[in-house]
Scaffold this motif. Structure first.
Motif, PDB file in Angstrom:
ATOM      1  N   ASN A 240       0.824  -1.204   0.000  1.00 20.13           N
ATOM      2  CA  ASN A 240       0.000   0.000   0.000  1.00 20.13           C
ATOM      3  C   ASN A 240       0.861   1.258   0.000  1.00 20.13           C
ATOM      4  O   ASN A 240       2.103   1.190   0.022  1.00 20.13           O
ATOM      5  N   THR A 241       0.210   2.425  -0.002  1.00 14.07           N
ATOM      6  CA  THR A 241       0.941   3.698  -0.104  1.00 14.07           C
ATOM      7  C   THR A 241       1.878   3.941   1.081  1.00 14.07           C
ATOM      8  O   THR A 241       3.023   4.375   0.881  1.00 14.07           O
ATOM      9  N   PRO A 242       1.472   3.687   2.340  1.00 10.11           N
ATOM     10  CA  PRO A 242       2.435   3.865   3.439  1.00 10.11           C
ATOM     11  C   PRO A 242       3.678   2.996   3.290  1.00 10.11           C
ATOM     12  O   PRO A 242       4.793   3.425   3.650  1.00 10.11           O
TER      13      PRO A 242
ATOM     14  N   ALA B 296       6.282  10.914   7.067  1.00 12.28           N
ATOM     15  CA  ALA B 296       6.784  10.222   5.861  1.00 12.28           C
ATOM     16  C   ALA B 296       5.639   9.847   4.927  1.00 12.28           C
ATOM     17  O   ALA B 296       5.752  10.004   3.707  1.00 12.28           O
ATOM     18  N   TYR B 297       4.519   9.388   5.485  1.00  9.88           N
ATOM     19  CA  TYR B 297       3.371   9.042   4.647  1.00  9.88           C
ATOM     20  C   TYR B 297       2.858  10.280   3.898  1.00  9.88           C
ATOM     21  O   TYR B 297       2.602  10.236   2.696  1.00  9.88           O
ATOM     22  N   ALA B 298       2.690  11.372   4.648  1.00 12.87           N
ATOM     23  CA  ALA B 298       2.150  12.595   4.049  1.00 12.87           C
ATOM     24  C   ALA B 298       3.070  13.142   2.966  1.00 12.87           C
ATOM     25  O   ALA B 298       2.614  13.597   1.914  1.00 12.87           O
TER      26      ALA B 298
ATOM     27  N   THR C 109       2.219  13.778  -1.203  1.00 15.84           N
ATOM     28  CA  THR C 109       2.300  15.092  -1.838  1.00 15.84           C
ATOM     29  C   THR C 109       3.411  15.185  -2.872  1.00 15.84           C
ATOM     30  O   THR C 109       3.513  16.180  -3.575  1.00 15.84           O
ATOM     31  N   ASP C 110       4.299  14.172  -2.944  1.00 11.99           N
ATOM     32  CA  ASP C 110       5.396  14.217  -3.920  1.00 11.99           C
ATOM     33  C   ASP C 110       4.863  14.176  -5.358  1.00 11.99           C
ATOM     34  O   ASP C 110       3.901  13.494  -5.638  1.00 11.99           O
TER      35      ASP C 110
END
Length: 278
Positions: free
Chosen positions: A138-140, A271-273, A277-278
């Protein structure tokens, strides 16, 4: 379930599956004198290429040797799907079947439902095969390790920054990984892919070779590790491994990581956020 119970369950499973098959569905004449529905024992024996007496003993729950080849032929004769085939092997041999070579064998992806479940999880989740080949995350998880789909977790551990000295925590985690991998290799229906990976990785990583040659085994499906994130610093993670059976019968490892409360949890959220946003 003990061996006697498994033999009884296997006998019932074979009888029920045999009764559900119409002779015409397997290319046999229906005939006019069938007293019960489905295939006769001699017809299943013919389709599987075994003697009628031997197959009868199997349906009677007798303690006889059952080879992998025979189970494959029985799977085809009874038109078993992936889940039923796995159940047959578990009852007869106490272990999963080898990878299917049938043309309808599943591809190395995860179901939409499993992907949706891990995408909804707020912390890292990695899905891999029992040989630890990563299939989904997943994204995290991408925020901490990047997109590792198609990689092997052991190779990632022992070939990323191989010249960088390990911390005591990282060394303990590496040792635990190899011990758990050896345990899973011993349980696999087809051990050859595990040994092939160990041989190849041992040639490239002296650290892995030394740990593999130690022959340690660990079955505990949980542990801890520290991830160094270049932007936020070290993040301490606990993890557990759950086994998930896909609809097509494949057994997958679902590893769920949870940052430890306090500093690690706060750094993980950052780090997740930043990754989103990258």
């Amino acid at each position: 379930m003990d061996r006697a119970s498994k033999r009884t369950e296997l006998a019932s499973f074979l009888r029920v599956r045999r009764s559900r098959l119409a002779p015409s569905s397997v290319g046999l004449p229906s005939g006019t004198r069938r007293r019960t529905p489905g295939l006769r024992r001699e017809e299943v024996a013919l389709l599987a290429g075994v003697g009628v007496s031997w197959y009868t003993w199997l349906e009677q729950g007798r303690d006889i040797h059952v080879s992998e080849g025979l189970l494959e032929r029985l799977s085809q004769a009874l038109d078993l799907d992936h889940v039923e085939r796995s159940h047959l092997f578990e009852l007869a041999q106490g272990r999963p079947p080898p990878p299917s070579r049938r043309s309808d064998a599943p591809t190395e992806v995860v179901s939409d439902m499993l992907q949706h479940a891990i995408d909804a999880h707020p912390n890292p989740v990695v899905v891999s095969t029992t040989r630890w080949d990563v299939l989904a995350l997943n994204t995290p998880a991408e925020a901490l390790w990047g997109d590792r789909r198609g990689m092997n977790s052991l190779c990632f551990m022992f070939e990323e920054n191989p010249l960088q000295p390990r911390t005591p925590e990282a060394s303990a985690h590496a040792r635990n990984m190899v011990a758990r991998f050896r345990y899973e290799a011993g349980r696999a229906a087809d051990r050859a892919p595990f040994d092939q990976l160990a041989s190849e990785l041992g040639k490239r990583s002296p650290e892995f070779r030394a740990l593999w040659d130690a022959h340690e085994v660990v079955a505990t499906p949980e542990g801890a590790k520290v991830v160094h994130h270049p932007a936020v610093g070290d993040i301490e993670l606990d993890h557990i491994v759950l086994l998930h059976v896909e609809p097509d019968g494949r057994m997958l490892r679902v590893t769920i990581y949870t940052p430890r409360p306090g500093v690690s949890a706060a750094r993980a959220r950052i780090a997740y956020a930043a990754h989103v946003t990258d």
